[in-house]
Design a protein around this motif. Sequence first.
Motif, PDB file in Angstrom:
ATOM      1  N   SER A 107      26.883  27.769  38.743  1.00 56.52           N
ATOM      2  CA  SER A 107      27.160  27.832  37.304  1.00 56.52           C
ATOM      3  C   SER A 107      26.266  26.850  36.538  1.00 56.52           C
ATOM      4  O   SER A 107      26.021  27.025  35.346  1.00 56.52           O
ATOM      5  N   LYS A 115      23.158  16.131  32.599  1.00 52.77           N
ATOM      6  CA  LYS A 115      22.839  16.275  31.170  1.00 52.77           C
ATOM      7  C   LYS A 115      23.863  15.528  30.317  1.00 52.77           C
ATOM      8  O   LYS A 115      23.524  14.884  29.330  1.00 52.77           O
ATOM      9  N   GLY A 270      18.459  24.915  28.913  1.00 53.45           N
ATOM     10  CA  GLY A 270      17.228  24.788  29.690  1.00 53.45           C
ATOM     11  C   GLY A 270      17.475  23.989  30.957  1.00 53.45           C
ATOM     12  O   GLY A 270      18.585  23.529  31.205  1.00 53.45           O
ATOM     13  N   GLU A 271      16.427  23.831  31.747  1.00 58.76           N
ATOM     14  CA  GLU A 271      16.608  23.201  33.053  1.00 58.76           C
ATOM     15  C   GLU A 271      16.425  21.690  33.045  1.00 58.76           C
ATOM     16  O   GLU A 271      16.750  21.035  34.013  1.00 58.76           O
TER      17      GLU A 271
HETATM   18  P1  GDP Z   1      25.909  24.141  40.534  1.00 58.71           P
HETATM   19  O1  GDP Z   1      25.889  24.847  41.844  1.00 58.71           O
HETATM   20  O2  GDP Z   1      26.948  24.713  39.628  1.00 58.71           O
HETATM   21  O3  GDP Z   1      26.009  22.662  40.635  1.00 58.71           O
HETATM   22  O4  GDP Z   1      24.545  24.518  39.815  1.00 58.71           O
HETATM   23  P2  GDP Z   1      23.207  23.704  39.592  1.00 58.71           P
HETATM   24  O5  GDP Z   1      23.429  22.591  38.644  1.00 58.71           O
HETATM   25  O6  GDP Z   1      22.589  23.389  40.903  1.00 58.71           O
HETATM   26  O7  GDP Z   1      22.358  24.792  38.820  1.00 58.71           O
HETATM   27  C1  GDP Z   1      22.008  26.044  39.364  1.00 58.71           C
HETATM   28  C2  GDP Z   1      20.670  26.482  38.772  1.00 58.71           C
HETATM   29  O8  GDP Z   1      20.826  26.732  37.390  1.00 58.71           O
HETATM   30  C3  GDP Z   1      19.603  25.415  38.893  1.00 58.71           C
HETATM   31  O9  GDP Z   1      18.393  26.046  39.215  1.00 58.71           O
HETATM   32  C4  GDP Z   1      19.530  24.812  37.492  1.00 58.71           C
HETATM   33  O10 GDP Z   1      18.257  24.293  37.168  1.00 58.71           O
HETATM   34  C5  GDP Z   1      19.855  26.013  36.647  1.00 58.71           C
HETATM   35  N1  GDP Z   1      20.435  25.664  35.335  1.00 58.71           N
HETATM   36  C6  GDP Z   1      21.512  24.908  35.049  1.00 58.71           C
HETATM   37  N2  GDP Z   1      21.739  24.849  33.725  1.00 58.71           N
HETATM   38  C7  GDP Z   1      20.758  25.589  33.136  1.00 58.71           C
HETATM   39  C8  GDP Z   1      20.445  25.937  31.769  1.00 58.71           C
HETATM   40  O11 GDP Z   1      21.115  25.568  30.792  1.00 58.71           O
HETATM   41  N3  GDP Z   1      19.343  26.724  31.592  1.00 58.71           N
HETATM   42  C9  GDP Z   1      18.584  27.169  32.637  1.00 58.71           C
HETATM   43  N4  GDP Z   1      17.541  27.947  32.376  1.00 58.71           N
HETATM   44  N5  GDP Z   1      18.876  26.883  33.915  1.00 58.71           N
HETATM   45  C10 GDP Z   1      19.940  26.106  34.163  1.00 58.71           C
END
Ligand code: GDP
Length: 290
Positions: A107, A115, A270-271
Amino acid sequence: MLDNLGTSLKDAVKKLAGKTVIDRAAVDELVRDLQRALLQSDVNVKLVMHLSQAIKQRALDEEPLKGMGVREHVLRIVYQELVRLMGTPGEVALGPQTILMAGLQGSGKTTTTAKLARYFQRKGLRVGVICADTFRPGAYEQLKTLCDRIAVPCFGDPKEADALKIVREGLPKYRKLYEVIIIDTQGRHALEENLIEEIVNINEIAHPDHRWLVIDAALGQQASEQARRFHEAIGIDGVLVTKMDGTAKGGGALSAVAETQSGIVFIGSGETIEDLERFDPDGFISRLLG
Ligand code: GDP
């Protein structure tokens, strides 16, 4: 603010331009167009029906405000009802607090935790992060790397399998040192019992001030179910919608908000660690209907 509304709604409302009395047929047509736009954006069907009813009733029953034409009258009601659906934008206090992060794997929970740490840090608060995700291999390293970049301490132990133990140890320590503490928790690909049980236990130990749910904007219809489960388990009081920089319109996330009766606190755009924005209802509505 009404100028910001999406194009499909604008087209629909155009049909009301120049009218001096509202007729049922015109309102029905507008509501049908609105329904189409919302369903295409993945807003939950029940919510769409509910909203349609409210708009129809108010458009026909309420007198237009003084000096307002039929078109403005209906637009105003549509806008108000959409805003109501979104809940009030969640309050973000700039003071000491503990925030528990919930959400499924992928997610964007870990990224969003970092962030948020950055957000509060920029507001001049001392921030500490706790990694209570002992399930996903590499979770601690991922969070630690992000936190290192902004010089925010990250409590955790990649060798420890017990997330509760980490919270029991880390939280009292960090509460003495930092003002804002953000706890990242494990996610899974599906809503498994273990996942829910663990977050319930962490919630009981941590007594956080906030329990925020991270929802991927592209999630669609499953968003409501996820929100319902997490809300029943720990009482979600704010939603963070991630990946709004993509093509998703965020209707699923909106349905999640309605399910938790909370509001959107932040939008992930964004990332990078800076890509976090406070929620703006106007922008969200435009996107939903555009
Ligand atoms: P988790 O498993 O929920 O902890 O997810 P992560 O934080 O590892 O994020 C999963 C993917 O989504 C990663 O590649 C992040 O860079 C991407 N990501 C997270 N938030 C955003 C966002 O707001 N925009 C974009 N484009 N990518 C995001």
